[in-house]
Scaffold this active site. Structure first.
Site, PDB file in Angstrom:
ATOM      1  N   HIS A   1      30.051  37.226  45.170  1.00 26.05           N
ATOM      2  CA  HIS A   1      31.171  37.522  46.087  1.00 26.05           C
ATOM      3  C   HIS A   1      32.515  37.246  45.421  1.00 26.05           C
ATOM      4  CE1 HIS A   1      28.111  37.419  49.349  1.00 26.05           C
ATOM      5  NE2 HIS A   1      27.629  36.429  48.639  1.00 26.05           N
TER       6      HIS A   1
ATOM      7  N   LYS B   1      55.005  42.393  29.052  1.00 27.23           N
ATOM      8  CA  LYS B   1      53.700  42.917  29.446  1.00 27.23           C
ATOM      9  C   LYS B   1      52.815  43.334  28.287  1.00 27.23           C
ATOM     10  CE  LYS B   1      52.882  44.594  33.220  1.00 27.23           C
ATOM     11  NZ  LYS B   1      51.930  44.362  34.248  1.00 27.23           N
TER      12      LYS B   1
ATOM     13  N   GLU C   1      41.303  50.073  31.828  1.00 26.28           N
ATOM     14  CA  GLU C   1      41.629  50.757  33.090  1.00 26.28           C
ATOM     15  C   GLU C   1      41.291  52.235  33.025  1.00 26.28           C
ATOM     16  OE1 GLU C   1      45.622  49.174  34.811  1.00 26.28           O
ATOM     17  OE2 GLU C   1      45.639  48.761  32.682  1.00 26.28           O
TER      18      GLU C   1
END
Ligand code: ARG
Length: 462
Positions: A155, A282, A289
């Site tokens: 979970h 960044k 992705e």
């Protein structure tokens, strides 16, 4: 003049020509088309269906086309619709009207099916090789990190600590099944449709076995109508490819999480990340992705072909031309994804300081503390409750289980003795799971050895 122009009195509407043509994408099958034609014409000569001399002239002409194609000197035109007719036109231009004998006893319907089988046979084998390499990378990465423990999750909540290698090897298991799925699909890709003609076979005394042997196929389609209308072999490939992408996508999702500041378990190599045009700090996991994102298009190709096929009457229908672009794109997407993914795993670094901190500061040893009380004679259900209360106590005090004093433990159960601290030491907790397939180091080493054996059987050097 069209190769099929005989019964027509008007030229094709321009948009129709463009709409029905496949040359813009099926030219990718030129090498397979020539290979198939070479085998076909050899058989035509050997069976005396055309004079040997003509067969030889045609073979020489085909080899010339092959050379020109490889040198980028073979122009294709939409007016000639597809790769089969473009090549036939070029052959006739090259060697004269005798080139027109090549299509004896053959149709574009069995010809295109053959090209697809030849193409996919080579590509599926190559993709299986890339998957094997990925398994190698995961096994090596596991061996190098046998001492690293991470939280295992259910979970997405911390559940029980596991070796990082156990996590990697779970994926190795998926990719091993992917290899097996491709190898199984290959049994049906490896079937030869040529000789089916348009749909019903041919009046010429062809020798299909000879052609199959020449092209390296293990089996023939036994029914001509099945041979020209079957695209199951492509569906099986797309389905296996979809499952591979799903596996990659799940792993990518974890890499995206793991490389975030919040997790910080791994650092992806600069070479596999990109920056932001506005935020100088960044470093984005774009490759992970995009692989995750491209999974959708591969699923799309599977569904697209399933849908194309669902209402088709036997035998060939032009709808089948829609089988190509999705298959090509799947091959390309899968190939790039597998190469990049393996490189990304190979070059990423594990941030041991963070994994170590993560497994020290959580409650994922709680099950082991309950098991401890069970070993002292308490029924598991009662032990579960005691430890539940202990965890609550810790949360209220802002502590973790190893931080509690012995007196505090005794307050919850008199069964606790000093050895409880060893029972919840995270390394002991991992090692205690020595059951077959469990995360204990010996069990993980056994898994690694089993992959090495399997890789050796698959012809990889380990
Ligand atoms: N370009 C066609 C395809 O990809 C080749 C077969 C055409 N056959 C036909 N009867 N029109 O399916």
């Amino acid at each position: 003049m069209k190769l099929w122009g005989g019964r027509f009195t008007k030229p094709t509407n321009e948009l129709v020509e463009e709409f029905t043509a496949s040359i813009s994408f099926d030219q990718r099958l030129a090498a397979q088309d020539i290979q198939g034609s070479l085998a076909h014409v050899k058989m035509l000569g050997a069976c005396g269906i055309i004079p040997q001399e003509d067969a030889d002239t045609i073979s020489a002409g085909l080899l010339k086309l092959k050379e020109k194609w490889e040198g980028g000197e073979l122009p294709f035109s939409i007016g000639d619709e597809d790769v089969h007719m473009n090549l036939e036109k070029h052959l006739i231009a090259e060697i004269g009207p005798v080139g027109g004998k090549l299509h004896t006893g053959r149709s574009r319907n069995d010809q295109v099916a053959l090209d697809m089988h030849l193409f996919l046979k080579a590509e599926a084998a190559e993709l299986a090789g890339l998957l094997l390499h990925l398994v190698e990378v995961l096994v090596a990465k596991s061996e190098q990190h046998l001492d690293v423990i991470i939280p295992g999750y259910t979970h997405l909540q911390r559940a029980q600590p596991v070796l990082l290698a156990q996590h990697f090897l779970a994926y190795a298991g998926m990719f091993r099944r992917d290899v097996e799925r491709l190898q199984d699909a290959l049994k049906r890709i490896d079937m030869m449709p040529l000789g089916a003609g348009a749909l019903a076979g041919t009046t010429f005394p062809i020798d299909r076995e000879l052609v199959a042997q020449e092209l390296g196929f293990s089996r023939l389609y036994e029914n001509s109508m099945d041979a020209v209308s079957d695209r199951d072999f492509i569906l099986e490939f797309l389905s296996a490819a979809s499952i591979v992408m799903m596996h990659l996508s799940r792993f990518c999702e974890e890499l995206v999480l793991w490389s975030s500041t919040e997790f910080g378990f791994v650092e992806l190599d600069d070479a596999y990340c990109t920056g932001s045009s506005i935020m100088p700090q960044k470093k984005n996991p774009d490759v992970a992705e995009l692989i995750r994102g491209k999974t959708g298009r591969v699923y799309g190709h599977l569904f697209s072909l399933l849908t194309v096929l669902k209402g088709l009457p036997l035998a060939y229908n032009k709808d089948l031309q829609e089988d190509k672009e999705g298959m090509f794109d799947t091959v390309d997407t899968l190939k790039t994804s597998l190469i990049l993914f393996a490189g990304m795993i190979e070059t990423m670094t594990v941030r041991r300081e963070n994994t170590e901190q993560a497994v020290q500061q959580d409650f994922s040893v709680a099950t082991d503390l309950a098991d401890y009380l069970v070993r002292k004679g308490l029924p598991f259900r009662q032990a579960h409750e005691v430890i539940g209360k202990l965890v609550l106590h810790c949360i209220e005090k802002g502590k973790y289980l190893p931080d509690l004093t012995f007196a505090e433990y005794q307050g919850f159960s008199e069964l606790f003795a000093e050895d409880l601290y060893a029972a919840i030491d995270v390394r002991n907790v991992v090692e205690a799971r020595g059951s077959l397939g469990g995360t204990g180091t010996e069990s993980v080493k056994k898994q690694i050895a089993s992959y090495q054996d399997w890789l050796a059987v698959q012809g990889r050097e380990v």
